[in-house]
Structure formats: structure tokens, C-alpha cells
Design a protein around this motif. Structure first.
Motif, PDB file in Angstrom:
ATOM      1  N   ARG A 210      20.822 -35.945 -15.329  1.00  0.00           N
ATOM      2  CA  ARG A 210      22.053 -35.099 -14.683  1.00  0.00           C
ATOM      3  C   ARG A 210      21.755 -34.577 -13.434  1.00  0.00           C
ATOM      4  NH1 ARG A 210      24.060 -30.570 -18.472  1.00  0.00           N
ATOM      5  NH2 ARG A 210      25.611 -30.530 -16.701  1.00  0.00           N
ATOM      6  N   SER A 211      20.459 -34.781 -12.846  1.00  0.00           N
ATOM      7  CA  SER A 211      19.933 -34.294 -11.647  1.00  0.00           C
ATOM      8  C   SER A 211      19.945 -32.630 -11.480  1.00  0.00           C
ATOM      9  CB  SER A 211      20.567 -34.708 -10.524  1.00  0.00           C
ATOM     10  OG  SER A 211      20.749 -36.312 -10.470  1.00  0.00           O
ATOM     11  N   ARG A 212      19.660 -32.017 -12.618  1.00  0.00           N
ATOM     12  CA  ARG A 212      19.688 -30.654 -12.819  1.00  0.00           C
ATOM     13  C   ARG A 212      18.532 -30.111 -12.556  1.00  0.00           C
ATOM     14  NH1 ARG A 212      23.909 -27.879 -15.233  1.00  0.00           N
ATOM     15  NH2 ARG A 212      22.375 -26.291 -16.287  1.00  0.00           N
ATOM     16  N   ILE A 213      17.496 -31.064 -12.542  1.00  0.00           N
ATOM     17  CA  ILE A 213      15.986 -30.669 -12.272  1.00  0.00           C
ATOM     18  C   ILE A 213      15.642 -31.970 -11.579  1.00  0.00           C
ATOM     19  CG2 ILE A 213      15.376 -29.143 -14.009  1.00  0.00           C
ATOM     20  CD1 ILE A 213      14.047 -31.703 -15.584  1.00  0.00           C
ATOM     21  N   SER A 214      14.775 -32.003 -10.715  1.00  0.00           N
ATOM     22  CA  SER A 214      14.031 -33.048 -10.065  1.00  0.00           C
ATOM     23  C   SER A 214      12.982 -33.736 -10.737  1.00  0.00           C
ATOM     24  CB  SER A 214      13.762 -32.542  -8.728  1.00  0.00           C
ATOM     25  OG  SER A 214      12.463 -31.917  -8.555  1.00  0.00           O
ATOM     26  N   LEU A 215      12.387 -35.088 -10.252  1.00  0.00           N
ATOM     27  CA  LEU A 215      11.115 -35.592 -11.000  1.00  0.00           C
ATOM     28  C   LEU A 215      10.086 -34.523 -10.593  1.00  0.00           C
ATOM     29  CD1 LEU A 215      10.958 -38.083 -12.546  1.00  0.00           C
ATOM     30  CD2 LEU A 215      10.328 -39.158 -10.525  1.00  0.00           C
ATOM     31  N   ASP A 216       9.953 -33.967  -9.565  1.00  0.00           N
ATOM     32  CA  ASP A 216       8.891 -33.271  -9.049  1.00  0.00           C
ATOM     33  C   ASP A 216       8.823 -31.809 -10.300  1.00  0.00           C
ATOM     34  OD1 ASP A 216       7.751 -34.859  -7.258  1.00  0.00           O
ATOM     35  OD2 ASP A 216       8.783 -33.737  -5.643  1.00  0.00           O
ATOM     36  N   GLU A 217      10.104 -31.451 -10.444  1.00  0.00           N
ATOM     37  CA  GLU A 217      10.216 -30.295 -11.247  1.00  0.00           C
ATOM     38  C   GLU A 217       9.846 -30.549 -12.777  1.00  0.00           C
ATOM     39  OE1 GLU A 217      13.619 -27.354  -9.488  1.00  0.00           O
ATOM     40  OE2 GLU A 217      14.236 -29.301  -9.919  1.00  0.00           O
ATOM     41  N   PHE A 218      10.214 -31.953 -13.171  1.00  0.00           N
ATOM     42  CA  PHE A 218       9.835 -32.306 -14.338  1.00  0.00           C
ATOM     43  C   PHE A 218       8.329 -32.436 -14.568  1.00  0.00           C
ATOM     44  CE2 PHE A 218       9.331 -35.812 -17.524  1.00  0.00           C
ATOM     45  CZ  PHE A 218      10.243 -35.304 -18.447  1.00  0.00           C
ATOM     46  N   LYS A 219       7.580 -33.001 -13.549  1.00  0.00           N
ATOM     47  CA  LYS A 219       6.211 -33.139 -13.670  1.00  0.00           C
ATOM     48  C   LYS A 219       5.511 -31.916 -13.747  1.00  0.00           C
ATOM     49  CE  LYS A 219       6.075 -37.308 -10.838  1.00  0.00           C
ATOM     50  NZ  LYS A 219       5.895 -37.533  -9.359  1.00  0.00           N
ATOM     51  N   GLU A 220       6.026 -30.693 -13.181  1.00  0.00           N
ATOM     52  CA  GLU A 220       5.552 -29.387 -13.266  1.00  0.00           C
ATOM     53  C   GLU A 220       5.394 -28.856 -14.696  1.00  0.00           C
ATOM     54  OE1 GLU A 220       7.758 -26.611 -10.865  1.00  0.00           O
ATOM     55  OE2 GLU A 220       7.185 -27.792  -9.017  1.00  0.00           O
ATOM     56  N   TYR A 221       6.183 -29.450 -15.828  1.00  0.00           N
ATOM     57  CA  TYR A 221       6.055 -28.986 -16.960  1.00  0.00           C
ATOM     58  C   TYR A 221       4.913 -29.286 -17.617  1.00  0.00           C
ATOM     59  CZ  TYR A 221      11.291 -28.438 -17.365  1.00  0.00           C
ATOM     60  OH  TYR A 221      12.570 -28.060 -17.332  1.00  0.00           O
ATOM     61  N   PHE A 222       4.178 -30.260 -16.886  1.00  0.00           N
ATOM     62  CA  PHE A 222       2.921 -30.661 -17.575  1.00  0.00           C
ATOM     63  C   PHE A 222       1.714 -29.957 -16.962  1.00  0.00           C
ATOM     64  CE2 PHE A 222       6.054 -33.835 -18.274  1.00  0.00           C
ATOM     65  CZ  PHE A 222       5.942 -34.063 -19.647  1.00  0.00           C
TER      66      PHE A 222
END
Length: 247
Positions: A210-222
Motif C-alpha cells: 500500500r506504500s504505507r511503509i517503504s522498502l527501507d523501512e521494511f528492512k529496518e524491522y530486521f
């Protein structure tokens, strides 16, 4: 002579408060125990390959139990089915080594999560799919799935429990997305999963799409320094324990 029976079952989780035995709530384990007791006359301890939550379905679940019954091991499913409710089916049965353990002998498990993208979802599917009608970028979701693969600390993708201290490192052997008409289907395969991990992974991937988070933000979860929680946790309705591999 004691035998170890491996039983393959399937169930509709809609009206169960999960797999695990618990007081005052209908559950799969207690229904199985009652049926096995009817057949063997024994109070058998049942070991399951995994414990599904309230509302989660099992297309394929395995349990094993020890018995002194003289019933042919491969016929146990036929003997049990008359005593099981309509939302549990005993599919097959066989004898296995006495040291076989339905949970610890499993090489990996696959969970499936089904999403309906129709603007109006037929009510007969309400217990079996999650409805999401937002416009989604499937390429972003696929990029997110590639990030999930492999060994990571999935602490951000588990149910919060302050009193629980466990190893949150898990390895996702494979995960991918399929399209079937208006349905999106996620598959996740691993040796083990954290509590609510699949539902949270699917939910965070939808947020990515949905583009509510970016791919970079998604990577930060890890990242080891991450303090953010992945979200949301999608409903149990669309989740299925799909297959278990012992080979």
C-alpha cells in the motif's frame, strides 16, 4: 505391544478456540482426545506438529499418540471419524517409530494466507479469507518477500508478551505470492514460526504494497537496533496450516 500412531487430520478452525486444550473453550485437541478415548478406551497423550490459534484452519495437521490398542494402525482414521465432529476429519493413519515426535520430527511446515480483493466479499467466505480492497503494488510485496527469506531475528513480527523470553531467530526457507483470480495467496515455509508471525508478516507486506511503509523501512524491522513493531496482525480467518514435511 505399544504402538506409535501418526494421524493426519484437517479441520475448519472457525468454531474452535485454537488447537490447544483449554478450559471452557471448544478446541481441536480435546475433541481428538475424546474420539481416541472412544476407540481405544485409553487416556492418550496427543502430540501435535503445531498449535494453531483461534479461527485458524488446518488443511494438513499431524498428531501422534501411543496406544496398546490392537486396531490396525492404518485403520485408525476410519475408526475415529464417527466420533469426530463435522469440522474435524481424520485423513490417514500409520504406525511410526516409537521415538517419532509429530513436532520435533518435522523438517518444515508451510502456512498459507488467503486474501480476497473483491470489493464485496460473499459472506460464505468470511471465515476463510481476509478481505483487502486497497490498491497494492505487488512488485513491492515480492521485494519484501525476498527480504524475509533466510535467517533473521523476527522479534518485530511476534505477539508481544512481556513475560516471554525466547529465541526469536527463525529461518524462512521459502516464501512467495500467488494470484488466483481476485485472490492473493501468501506461502511461508520454515522449520518453526513465532506466535502470530505469519499473520504479522502478511500484514506488514500489505502495508508495503500500500506504500504505507517503504522498502527501507521494511528492512529496518530486521536490524538488531530496531525497536519498532511490524503491523498489522491480519485476522486468523485467512490462515491455514497447509503442509508438514517429515522427509
Amino acid at each position: 505391544m505399544i504402538k506409535n500412531i501418526l494421524l493426519e487430520i484437517a479441520y475448519d478452525g472457525s468454531n474452535f478456540h485454537g488447537y490447544q486444550s483449554q478450559n471452557d473453550h471448544r478446541n481441536v485437541e480435546d475433541e481428538l482426545k475424546k474420539a481416541i478415548h472412544k476407540v481405544t478406551g485409553e487416556n492418550n497423550r496427543i502430540i501435535a506438529a503445531g498449535r494453531t490459534d483461534k479461527g485458524v484452519h488446518a488443511f494438513c495437521q499431524y498428531v501422534n499418540f501411543l496406544t496398546a490398542s490392537k486396531i490396525n494402525p492404518s485403520s485408525f482414521n476410519f475408526h475415529l471419524d464417527p466420533y469426530l465432529p463435522d469440522d474435524i476429519l481424520a485423513i490417514s493413519a500409520k504406525e511410526v517409530d516409537l521415538n517419532f515426535h509429530a513436532r520435533f520430527s518435522a523438517k518444515d511446515k508451510t502456512y498459507k494466507y488467503v486474501i480476497c480483493r473483491d470489493k464485496i466479499m460473499h459472506p460464505v467466505y468470511r471465515n476463510y479469507m481476509e478481505q483487502i480492497t486497497y490498491k497494492l503494488d505487488l512488485e513491492k510485496i515480492k521485494d519484501g518477500l525476498e527480504i524475509i527469506k533466510g535467517e533473521h531475528d523476527f522479534k518485530a513480527f511476534m505477539r508481544v508478551d512481556k513475560d516471554l523470553e525466547i529465541n526469536t531467530i527463525r529461518t524462512i526457507d521459502d516464501c512467495y505470492l500467488e494470484e488466483e483470480g481476485s485472490k492473493l495467496i501468501f506461502y511461508f515455509r520454515a522449520n518453526s514460526f513465532l506466535h502470530n508471525q505469519v499473520r504479522i508478516m502478511a500484514g506488514s507486506l500489505i502495508e508495503l504494497g500500500r506504500s504505507r511503509i517503504s522498502l527501507d523501512e521494511f528492512k529496518e524491522y530486521f536490524l538488531p537496533t530496531n525497536k519498532k513493531r511490524a503491523n498489522p496482525t491480519l485476522s486468523p480467518n485467512g490462515l491455514y496450516l497447509w503442509s508438514i514435511n517429515y522427509e
